[in-house]
Design a protein around this motif. Sequence first.
Motif, PDB file in Angstrom:
ATOM      1  N   GLY A 246      -4.597   3.654  -6.037  1.00 52.88           N
ATOM      2  CA  GLY A 246      -4.879   3.944  -4.637  1.00 52.88           C
ATOM      3  C   GLY A 246      -3.702   3.751  -3.710  1.00 52.88           C
ATOM      4  N   ARG A 247      -2.513   3.515  -4.273  1.00 45.31           N
ATOM      5  CA  ARG A 247      -1.338   3.355  -3.422  1.00 45.31           C
ATOM      6  C   ARG A 247      -0.715   4.720  -3.124  1.00 45.31           C
ATOM      7  NH1 ARG A 247      -1.190  -1.130  -6.937  1.00 45.31           N
ATOM      8  NH2 ARG A 247      -1.187  -3.116  -5.814  1.00 45.31           N
ATOM      9  N   GLU A 248      -0.024   4.784  -2.001  1.00 48.59           N
ATOM     10  CA  GLU A 248       0.628   6.016  -1.571  1.00 48.59           C
ATOM     11  C   GLU A 248       2.117   5.943  -1.893  1.00 48.59           C
ATOM     12  OE1 GLU A 248       1.801   8.312   2.585  1.00 48.59           O
ATOM     13  OE2 GLU A 248       0.237   6.775   2.589  1.00 48.59           O
ATOM     14  N   VAL A 249       2.630   6.984  -2.527  1.00 45.15           N
ATOM     15  CA  VAL A 249       4.050   7.071  -2.841  1.00 45.15           C
ATOM     16  C   VAL A 249       4.566   8.412  -2.323  1.00 45.15           C
ATOM     17  CG1 VAL A 249       5.821   6.999  -4.641  1.00 45.15           C
ATOM     18  CG2 VAL A 249       3.698   5.677  -4.926  1.00 45.15           C
ATOM     19  N   VAL A 250       5.680   8.374  -1.594  1.00 43.56           N
ATOM     20  CA  VAL A 250       6.337   9.561  -1.074  1.00 43.56           C
ATOM     21  C   VAL A 250       7.718   9.655  -1.718  1.00 43.56           C
ATOM     22  CG1 VAL A 250       7.289  10.665   0.998  1.00 43.56           C
ATOM     23  CG2 VAL A 250       5.076   9.487   1.111  1.00 43.56           C
TER      24      VAL A 250
ATOM     25  N   ALA B   6       6.091  20.254  -8.404  1.00 38.88           N
ATOM     26  CA  ALA B   6       5.097  20.283  -9.481  1.00 38.88           C
ATOM     27  C   ALA B   6       5.124  18.986 -10.279  1.00 38.88           C
ATOM     28  CB  ALA B   6       5.362  21.473 -10.398  1.00 38.88           C
ATOM     29  N   SER B   7       6.311  18.482 -10.517  1.00 35.58           N
ATOM     30  CA  SER B   7       6.481  17.230 -11.260  1.00 35.58           C
ATOM     31  C   SER B   7       5.852  16.062 -10.521  1.00 35.58           C
ATOM     32  CB  SER B   7       7.975  16.985 -11.475  1.00 35.58           C
ATOM     33  OG  SER B   7       8.197  15.772 -12.137  1.00 35.58           O
ATOM     34  N   ALA B   8       6.085  15.983  -9.219  1.00 38.78           N
ATOM     35  CA  ALA B   8       5.512  14.902  -8.412  1.00 38.78           C
ATOM     36  C   ALA B   8       3.986  14.951  -8.423  1.00 38.78           C
ATOM     37  CB  ALA B   8       6.041  14.990  -6.987  1.00 38.78           C
ATOM     38  N   ALA B   9       3.426  16.160  -8.353  1.00 38.85           N
ATOM     39  CA  ALA B   9       1.973  16.297  -8.316  1.00 38.85           C
ATOM     40  C   ALA B   9       1.321  15.741  -9.577  1.00 38.85           C
ATOM     41  CB  ALA B   9       1.596  17.766  -8.135  1.00 38.85           C
ATOM     42  N   VAL B  10       2.000  15.834 -10.708  1.00 39.92           N
ATOM     43  CA  VAL B  10       1.439  15.336 -11.970  1.00 39.92           C
ATOM     44  C   VAL B  10       1.149  13.838 -11.894  1.00 39.92           C
ATOM     45  CG1 VAL B  10       1.932  14.944 -14.420  1.00 39.92           C
ATOM     46  CG2 VAL B  10       2.490  17.147 -13.373  1.00 39.92           C
ATOM     47  N   VAL B  11       1.968  13.098 -11.155  1.00 37.20           N
ATOM     48  CA  VAL B  11       1.780  11.641 -11.066  1.00 37.20           C
ATOM     49  C   VAL B  11       1.172  11.228  -9.722  1.00 37.20           C
ATOM     50  CG1 VAL B  11       3.509  11.051 -12.797  1.00 37.20           C
ATOM     51  CG2 VAL B  11       4.207  11.304 -10.397  1.00 37.20           C
ATOM     52  N   GLY B  12       0.537  12.166  -9.033  1.00 40.43           N
ATOM     53  CA  GLY B  12      -0.227  11.818  -7.837  1.00 40.43           C
ATOM     54  C   GLY B  12       0.564  11.736  -6.555  1.00 40.43           C
ATOM     55  N   VAL B  13       1.763  12.333  -6.521  1.00 37.47           N
ATOM     56  CA  VAL B  13       2.590  12.330  -5.312  1.00 37.47           C
ATOM     57  C   VAL B  13       2.510  13.714  -4.673  1.00 37.47           C
ATOM     58  CG1 VAL B  13       4.929  12.103  -4.384  1.00 37.47           C
ATOM     59  CG2 VAL B  13       4.133  10.563  -6.192  1.00 37.47           C
ATOM     60  N   SER B  14       2.009  13.776  -3.445  1.00 38.17           N
ATOM     61  CA  SER B  14       1.818  15.063  -2.781  1.00 38.17           C
ATOM     62  C   SER B  14       2.888  15.370  -1.745  1.00 38.17           C
ATOM     63  CB  SER B  14       0.444  15.100  -2.097  1.00 38.17           C
ATOM     64  OG  SER B  14       0.338  14.064  -1.139  1.00 38.17           O
ATOM     65  N   GLU B  15       3.651  14.363  -1.327  1.00 34.29           N
ATOM     66  CA  GLU B  15       4.633  14.566  -0.267  1.00 34.29           C
ATOM     67  C   GLU B  15       6.041  14.375  -0.829  1.00 34.29           C
ATOM     68  OE1 GLU B  15       5.231  13.444   4.454  1.00 34.29           O
ATOM     69  OE2 GLU B  15       3.618  12.524   3.274  1.00 34.29           O
ATOM     70  N   VAL B  16       6.836  15.449  -0.779  1.00 35.39           N
ATOM     71  CA  VAL B  16       8.213  15.439  -1.286  1.00 35.39           C
ATOM     72  C   VAL B  16       9.106  16.020  -0.198  1.00 35.39           C
ATOM     73  CG1 VAL B  16       9.793  16.217  -3.089  1.00 35.39           C
ATOM     74  CG2 VAL B  16       7.375  15.804  -3.642  1.00 35.39           C
ATOM     75  N   GLU B  17      10.125  15.263   0.201  1.00 39.24           N
ATOM     76  CA  GLU B  17      11.059  15.709   1.225  1.00 39.24           C
ATOM     77  C   GLU B  17      12.452  15.864   0.628  1.00 39.24           C
ATOM     78  OE1 GLU B  17      11.112  12.950   4.449  1.00 39.24           O
ATOM     79  OE2 GLU B  17       9.028  13.321   5.019  1.00 39.24           O
ATOM     80  N   PHE B  18      13.227  16.791   1.209  1.00 41.52           N
ATOM     81  CA  PHE B  18      14.610  17.008   0.793  1.00 41.52           C
ATOM     82  C   PHE B  18      15.510  16.858   2.012  1.00 41.52           C
ATOM     83  CE2 PHE B  18      11.935  19.146  -2.222  1.00 41.52           C
ATOM     84  CZ  PHE B  18      12.537  18.911  -3.446  1.00 41.52           C
ATOM     85  N   LEU B  19      16.580  16.093   1.856  1.00 40.13           N
ATOM     86  CA  LEU B  19      17.481  15.818   2.974  1.00 40.13           C
ATOM     87  C   LEU B  19      18.603  16.838   3.086  1.00 40.13           C
ATOM     88  CD1 LEU B  19      17.770  11.931   2.632  1.00 40.13           C
ATOM     89  CD2 LEU B  19      16.187  13.262   4.062  1.00 40.13           C
TER      90      LEU B  19
ATOM     91  N   ARG C 229       0.813  -1.214   0.000  1.00 43.03           N
ATOM     92  CA  ARG C 229       0.000   0.000   0.000  1.00 43.03           C
ATOM     93  C   ARG C 229       0.850   1.269   0.000  1.00 43.03           C
ATOM     94  NH1 ARG C 229      -4.143  -0.902  -2.243  1.00 43.03           N
ATOM     95  NH2 ARG C 229      -4.855   1.151  -1.534  1.00 43.03           N
ATOM     96  N   ARG C 230       2.089   1.198   0.483  1.00 45.60           N
ATOM     97  CA  ARG C 230       2.874   2.415   0.662  1.00 45.60           C
ATOM     98  C   ARG C 230       4.288   2.212   0.133  1.00 45.60           C
ATOM     99  NH1 ARG C 230       2.221   2.715   5.697  1.00 45.60           N
ATOM    100  NH2 ARG C 230       0.334   3.985   5.602  1.00 45.60           N
TER     101      ARG C 230
END
Length: 236
Positions: free
Chosen positions: A33-37, A66-79, A6-7
Motif C-alpha cells: 500500500g505504499r506509493e512509489v514514484v 511499462a516496466s514501472a507498471a509491472v511493479v505497481g508504479v504509475s507515475e514516472v517523470e523524466f528530467l 508511506r511515500r
Amino acid sequence: MPDDWRRALAVVAHPDDLEYGCSAAVAAWTDGGREVVYVLATRGEAGIDTIDPATCGPLREREQRASAAVVGVSEVEFLDHRDGVVEYGPALRRDIAAAIRRHRPELVITLNHRDTWGGVAWNTPDHVAVGRATLDAAGDAGNRWIFPELAEQGLEPWDGVRWVAVAGSSSPTHAVDATPGMERAVRSLLEHRAYIEVLTDQDPEEYCRTFLTANAQAAAPRFGGRPAVAFEVFSR
C-alpha cells in the motif's frame, strides 16, 4: 529496512537502472500500500548503438513506463538531461530538489554514486552524478534559501526526507526480502526488451532471471540467508 513510511521517490539516471537495482523491493512496497514514484534524469537515448537518439529516447521511455507498471508504479517523470553527459552541479540538484518538493517523500532511493561497483567495475558518470546529486538534493529540498526560485514556482520546502537508500552499494546496511517481488522484478526488467536484446545473445527472460536471482542470492549471507535487495541507508 525502515517500514514506517508511506511515500518514496526513486531517482536514477536511466531507464532500466531501477529494474537492475531494486524492483523486487518496489513490488513488495507497492503491494503493502505504499506509493512509489520514479524520476529519471535522462530518457536513455544514447543507450543503444544501433538506434539513433531521436528514436531511442521515446522507445526507452515507453519501455520504462511499462516496466514501472509491472511493479505497481504509475507515475514516472523524466528530467530531460542528456544521456551520457549528465553533469553533477546546481542544475541537477535543483531539478531533483524540485521533484522531492513535488512528491514529498519520506524515503528517497537512488543508485550507486561511487566511482566503482565494489572496486571491480568502473561506474558510469551519469550514475555517479545522479546518485551524488540525489543525496545532496534531499537536504536542498528542505532549505528555502537554496533554490529560492522553487518556492516562487509554488514548490514549498520539504524537509520530510528521513532516509536516502542507495541500491547497488558495495557497503549495504539494510535489505528487503526479494522473494515476494522477484517474479514481477523479472517481468519488469524484461520490459526493457529493446535494450536487453542488443546487450546479450542470451534468451532475454533467462538473462533477466539469472541476473536478478544471482544478485539477490549474493546478498543473502549478510541478511539472514534470505535472497535480498540490499541498500546502503543514510538517515537524515
